[in-house]
Design a protein around this motif. Structure first.
Motif, PDB file in Angstrom:
ATOM      1  N   VAL A 201     -31.674  11.566 -16.102  1.00 12.42           N
ATOM      2  CA  VAL A 201     -30.626  12.216 -16.722  1.00 12.42           C
ATOM      3  C   VAL A 201     -30.176  13.767 -16.465  1.00 12.42           C
ATOM      4  CG1 VAL A 201     -31.408  11.022 -18.233  1.00 12.42           C
ATOM      5  CG2 VAL A 201     -32.284  13.254 -17.992  1.00 12.42           C
ATOM      6  N   PHE A 202     -31.148  14.104 -15.013  1.00 11.92           N
ATOM      7  CA  PHE A 202     -31.307  15.898 -14.599  1.00 11.92           C
ATOM      8  C   PHE A 202     -29.343  15.935 -14.036  1.00 11.92           C
ATOM      9  CE2 PHE A 202     -35.445  15.491 -15.481  1.00 11.92           C
ATOM     10  CZ  PHE A 202     -35.561  17.065 -16.050  1.00 11.92           C
ATOM     11  N   PHE A 203     -28.396  17.096 -14.664  1.00  8.23           N
ATOM     12  CA  PHE A 203     -27.265  17.166 -14.167  1.00  8.23           C
ATOM     13  C   PHE A 203     -27.602  18.364 -12.995  1.00  8.23           C
ATOM     14  CE2 PHE A 203     -23.441  19.937 -13.681  1.00  8.23           C
ATOM     15  CZ  PHE A 203     -22.889  18.747 -13.559  1.00  8.23           C
ATOM     16  N   PRO A 204     -27.176  17.798 -11.502  1.00  9.77           N
ATOM     17  CA  PRO A 204     -26.908  19.234 -10.850  1.00  9.77           C
ATOM     18  C   PRO A 204     -26.202  19.383 -10.933  1.00  9.77           C
ATOM     19  CG  PRO A 204     -26.529  17.084  -9.991  1.00  9.77           C
ATOM     20  CD  PRO A 204     -26.463  16.894 -11.551  1.00  9.77           C
ATOM     21  N   GLU A 205     -26.580  21.466 -10.211  1.00  4.17           N
ATOM     22  CA  GLU A 205     -25.171  22.015 -10.665  1.00  4.17           C
ATOM     23  C   GLU A 205     -23.857  21.564  -9.547  1.00  4.17           C
ATOM     24  OE1 GLU A 205     -24.551  26.480  -8.891  1.00  4.17           O
ATOM     25  OE2 GLU A 205     -26.582  26.051  -8.556  1.00  4.17           O
ATOM     26  N   GLY A 206     -22.359  21.766 -10.447  1.00  4.75           N
ATOM     27  CA  GLY A 206     -21.420  21.836  -9.595  1.00  4.75           C
ATOM     28  C   GLY A 206     -20.527  21.400 -10.323  1.00  4.75           C
ATOM     29  N   GLY A 207     -19.448  21.545  -9.740  1.00  5.18           N
ATOM     30  CA  GLY A 207     -17.761  21.469 -10.879  1.00  5.18           C
ATOM     31  C   GLY A 207     -17.639  22.638 -11.701  1.00  5.18           C
TER      32      GLY A 207
ATOM     33  N   TRP B 197     -33.046  20.556 -24.061  1.00  5.46           N
ATOM     34  CA  TRP B 197     -31.790  20.467 -24.410  1.00  5.46           C
ATOM     35  C   TRP B 197     -31.108  21.278 -25.251  1.00  5.46           C
ATOM     36  CZ3 TRP B 197     -28.003  17.028 -25.462  1.00  5.46           C
ATOM     37  CH2 TRP B 197     -27.294  17.249 -26.772  1.00  5.46           C
ATOM     38  N   ASN B 198     -31.521  22.778 -25.110  1.00  5.30           N
ATOM     39  CA  ASN B 198     -30.586  23.699 -25.439  1.00  5.30           C
ATOM     40  C   ASN B 198     -29.329  24.113 -24.556  1.00  5.30           C
ATOM     41  OD1 ASN B 198     -31.937  23.471 -27.946  1.00  5.30           O
ATOM     42  ND2 ASN B 198     -33.162  24.842 -27.668  1.00  5.30           N
ATOM     43  N   ARG B 199     -30.437  24.144 -23.346  1.00  9.64           N
ATOM     44  CA  ARG B 199     -30.071  24.529 -22.156  1.00  9.64           C
ATOM     45  C   ARG B 199     -28.504  23.240 -22.204  1.00  9.64           C
ATOM     46  NH1 ARG B 199     -30.447  27.615 -18.159  1.00  9.64           N
ATOM     47  NH2 ARG B 199     -29.360  25.839 -15.488  1.00  9.64           N
ATOM     48  N   ARG B 200     -28.698  22.328 -22.104  1.00 10.39           N
ATOM     49  CA  ARG B 200     -27.768  21.437 -22.057  1.00 10.39           C
ATOM     50  C   ARG B 200     -26.367  21.235 -22.584  1.00 10.39           C
ATOM     51  NH1 ARG B 200     -27.050  15.801 -20.863  1.00 10.39           N
ATOM     52  NH2 ARG B 200     -28.194  16.167 -18.242  1.00 10.39           N
ATOM     53  N   PHE B 201     -26.927  21.613 -24.301  1.00  9.21           N
ATOM     54  CA  PHE B 201     -25.959  21.770 -25.478  1.00  9.21           C
ATOM     55  C   PHE B 201     -25.338  23.051 -24.618  1.00  9.21           C
ATOM     56  CE2 PHE B 201     -24.991  22.003 -29.876  1.00  9.21           C
ATOM     57  CZ  PHE B 201     -23.419  20.839 -29.688  1.00  9.21           C
ATOM     58  N   ASP B 202     -25.956  23.827 -24.456  1.00  5.86           N
ATOM     59  CA  ASP B 202     -24.694  25.164 -24.601  1.00  5.86           C
ATOM     60  C   ASP B 202     -23.670  24.937 -23.006  1.00  5.86           C
ATOM     61  OD1 ASP B 202     -24.033  27.978 -24.629  1.00  5.86           O
ATOM     62  OD2 ASP B 202     -24.796  27.776 -22.370  1.00  5.86           O
ATOM     63  N   HIS B 203     -24.706  24.248 -22.124  1.00  7.64           N
ATOM     64  CA  HIS B 203     -23.449  23.872 -21.210  1.00  7.64           C
ATOM     65  C   HIS B 203     -22.599  23.142 -21.421  1.00  7.64           C
ATOM     66  CE1 HIS B 203     -27.023  25.049 -17.816  1.00  7.64           C
ATOM     67  NE2 HIS B 203     -26.312  26.117 -18.780  1.00  7.64           N
TER      68      HIS B 203
ATOM     69  N   MET C 193     -10.801  14.517 -14.188  1.00  8.60           N
ATOM     70  CA  MET C 193     -12.192  13.783 -13.471  1.00  8.60           C
ATOM     71  C   MET C 193     -12.977  15.290 -13.949  1.00  8.60           C
ATOM     72  SD  MET C 193     -10.621  12.827  -9.342  1.00  8.60           S
ATOM     73  CE  MET C 193      -9.042  11.307  -9.799  1.00  8.60           C
ATOM     74  N   CYS C 194     -14.154  14.128 -13.890  1.00  3.82           N
ATOM     75  CA  CYS C 194     -15.210  15.788 -13.768  1.00  3.82           C
ATOM     76  C   CYS C 194     -16.346  14.975 -14.195  1.00  3.82           C
ATOM     77  CB  CYS C 194     -14.809  16.681 -15.418  1.00  3.82           C
ATOM     78  SG  CYS C 194     -16.195  17.855 -15.849  1.00  3.82           S
ATOM     79  N   CYS C 195     -17.419  16.028 -13.452  1.00  6.57           N
ATOM     80  CA  CYS C 195     -18.753  15.746 -13.415  1.00  6.57           C
ATOM     81  C   CYS C 195     -19.679  16.058 -14.436  1.00  6.57           C
ATOM     82  CB  CYS C 195     -18.865  15.951 -11.789  1.00  6.57           C
ATOM     83  SG  CYS C 195     -19.507  17.894 -11.261  1.00  6.57           S
ATOM     84  N   GLY C 196     -19.707  16.615 -14.662  1.00 10.64           N
ATOM     85  CA  GLY C 196     -20.178  17.587 -15.606  1.00 10.64           C
ATOM     86  C   GLY C 196     -20.432  16.824 -17.109  1.00 10.64           C
ATOM     87  N   THR C 197     -21.078  17.302 -18.127  1.00  8.65           N
ATOM     88  CA  THR C 197     -21.327  17.300 -19.217  1.00  8.65           C
ATOM     89  C   THR C 197     -20.933  17.422 -20.644  1.00  8.65           C
ATOM     90  OG1 THR C 197     -22.890  19.132 -19.537  1.00  8.65           O
ATOM     91  CG2 THR C 197     -23.942  16.737 -18.368  1.00  8.65           C
ATOM     92  N   HIS C 198     -20.876  16.792 -21.742  1.00  5.98           N
ATOM     93  CA  HIS C 198     -19.541  17.123 -22.598  1.00  5.98           C
ATOM     94  C   HIS C 198     -20.022  16.813 -23.776  1.00  5.98           C
ATOM     95  CE1 HIS C 198     -16.013  18.324 -20.020  1.00  5.98           C
ATOM     96  NE2 HIS C 198     -16.994  17.593 -18.951  1.00  5.98           N
ATOM     97  N   VAL C 199     -19.303  17.172 -24.693  1.00  2.58           N
ATOM     98  CA  VAL C 199     -19.446  16.954 -26.289  1.00  2.58           C
ATOM     99  C   VAL C 199     -18.882  15.451 -27.178  1.00  2.58           C
ATOM    100  CG1 VAL C 199     -19.852  19.344 -27.347  1.00  2.58           C
ATOM    101  CG2 VAL C 199     -17.609  18.402 -27.165  1.00  2.58           C
TER     102      VAL C 199
END
Length: 412
Positions: A37-43, A99-105, A209-215
């Protein structure tokens, strides 16, 4: 490797197994899990951070970084607890992200999609690049943005946020399956991309298209603030904040306002006028100080002129923060009865070890002493025609310099 999976909260642990573990060339530990579930740097989005815990004995390891290598997510573990000795292939691991870092991103990334889309649809400005920073983020646009356009885009963003418009994910086996509009955005995808294609959709507004995390919906963005337009070197950047970052910025601004109320002895409605008044007072005081400094320099120079038998050298060190013009006035006024070597220093303040150095005298003496004195005082300078000037940082070594000058003239 499913490191782009659509999850909106990872405060609960997610279980996986170790697929490989090895030391990297730089001494760090690289781990690949069967799933993550860890997102690697990208996009444009930074990596996740967090912990992994070995289920067998509850040993915890810090995940410092996650990078993508082809279809694999490489987890960089700190060497605390010696991962190489305590982890092995096949171990079951509980993953927990910060989670705080993830939600901010998530907030910043979804905000970027929304801002980018509105600039394109409203003004035909295309986004060339974007960056998610630790304090603020920006998008690079190909148009000459006007302040009124910024205000309009910000208003539209917050209108859509208030409507809680859904943000959804779709998976396609290959880019062309996603449709012409989405395929158009596929240029620039990593050459080592493999596997399904993720498309993030903001209902009725954007599809990309996007590999990132979103709300999950725009209401989770809370608020968007477009901060500034930065122009230069062929780039136009729009800086923005979203979500909790806006709230933090407001908190910081309000605290500064409270501090200024005390310092200026007036409320925020009067800050501008009070600061202008202080600036005027400061300028007038500075003019007075400069005038007094020149007068002091002239008095000291005249005292030297009145001495019957001056030494071959003269030291003048001021630590009261007088202006550099002080030294120039002194040297113009000083006319001793015999040739003399002047060694003048001016500190940046009473307690400062930094300041300015001026040497003046016979060119032979100045050339012999200038570089050596600057070296002792840890400074750099240059000179010609019997004058040497430098900026120095160790005025606490003036006594050593004085002894150096005395010995030079004694031997001479």
């Amino acid at each position: 490797m499913v490191f782009q999976c659509q999850r909106n909260s990872f405060q609960k642990e997610y279980t996986s197994t170790i697929e490989s573990i090895q030391k990297a060339e730089n001494g760090l530990i690289e781990v690949i899990f069967a799933d993550t579930v860890f997102f690697p740097e990208g996009g444009g989005q930074p990596n996740d951070e967090g912990t992994v815990t070995k289920l067998a004995d509850q040993q915890e390891f810090q995940v410092k970084n996650v990078i993508r290598r082809g279809p694999k997510a490489i987890h960089i573990l700190s060497d605390d607890n010696d991962p190489m000795a305590n982890l092995k292939v096949g171990d079951e691991i509980a993953q927990k992200i910060n989670w705080n870092r993830r939600f901010d991103h998530m907030q910043q990334h979804s905000a970027q999609h929304l801002i980018t889309s509105l600039f394109e649809t409203e003004y035909n400005y295309n986004t060339k690049a974007w960056w998610l920073g630790t304090e603020s983020s920006y998008i690079e646009l190909d148009g000459d943005i006007k302040p009124q356009e910024m205000l309009n885009i910000e208003r539209l963003c917050n209108d859509y946020i208030s409507q809680a418009i859904p943000v959804s994910l779709e998976i396609f086996e290959k880019p062309e399956d996603a449709g012409d509009e989405v395929t158009r955005a596929s240029r620039g995808l990593p050459v080592d991309l493999s596997g399904p294609i993720r498309v993030i959709k903001i209902e009725g507004i954007d599809s990309n298209m996007c590999c990132g995390t979103h709300v999950k919906n725009l209401a989770q963005l809370q608020v968007i603030k477009l901060m500034s337009i930065e122009k230069g070197k062929g780039k136009i950047l729009v800086h923005f904040l979203a979500g909790n970052r806006v709230i933090r910025k407001l908190d910081e601004a309000y605290q500064r306002e409270l501090d200024l109320n005390v310092l200026l002895n007036g409320g925020p409605d009067y800050h501008k006028d009070l600061i202008k008044k202080l600036q005027t007072t400061s300028k007038n005081s500075q003019k007075t100080i400069q005038k007094l400094s020149r007068e002091l320099a002239a008095i000291l120079a005249q005292q030297l002129n009145d001495q019957p038998n001056p030494n071959p050298y003269y030291f003048l060190h001021r630590s009261d923060g007088v202006e550099v013009d002080f030294a120039n006035t002194f040297l113009r006024t000083a006319k001793p009865k015999s040739p003399i070597f002047f060694f003048i220093t001016i500190s940046d303040g009473i307690d400062s070890k930094s300041g300015s150095l001026v040497l003046q005298g016979c060119p032979e003496d100045v050339d012999a002493l200038g570089g050596e004195i600057a070296k002792i005082l840890d400074g750099k300078g240059n000179g010609k025609n019997g004058r040497y000037q430098a900026k120095v940082t160790k005025l606490n070594k003036l006594k050593e310099c004085e002894e150096f000058v005395k010995k030079y003239f004694e031997n001479k």
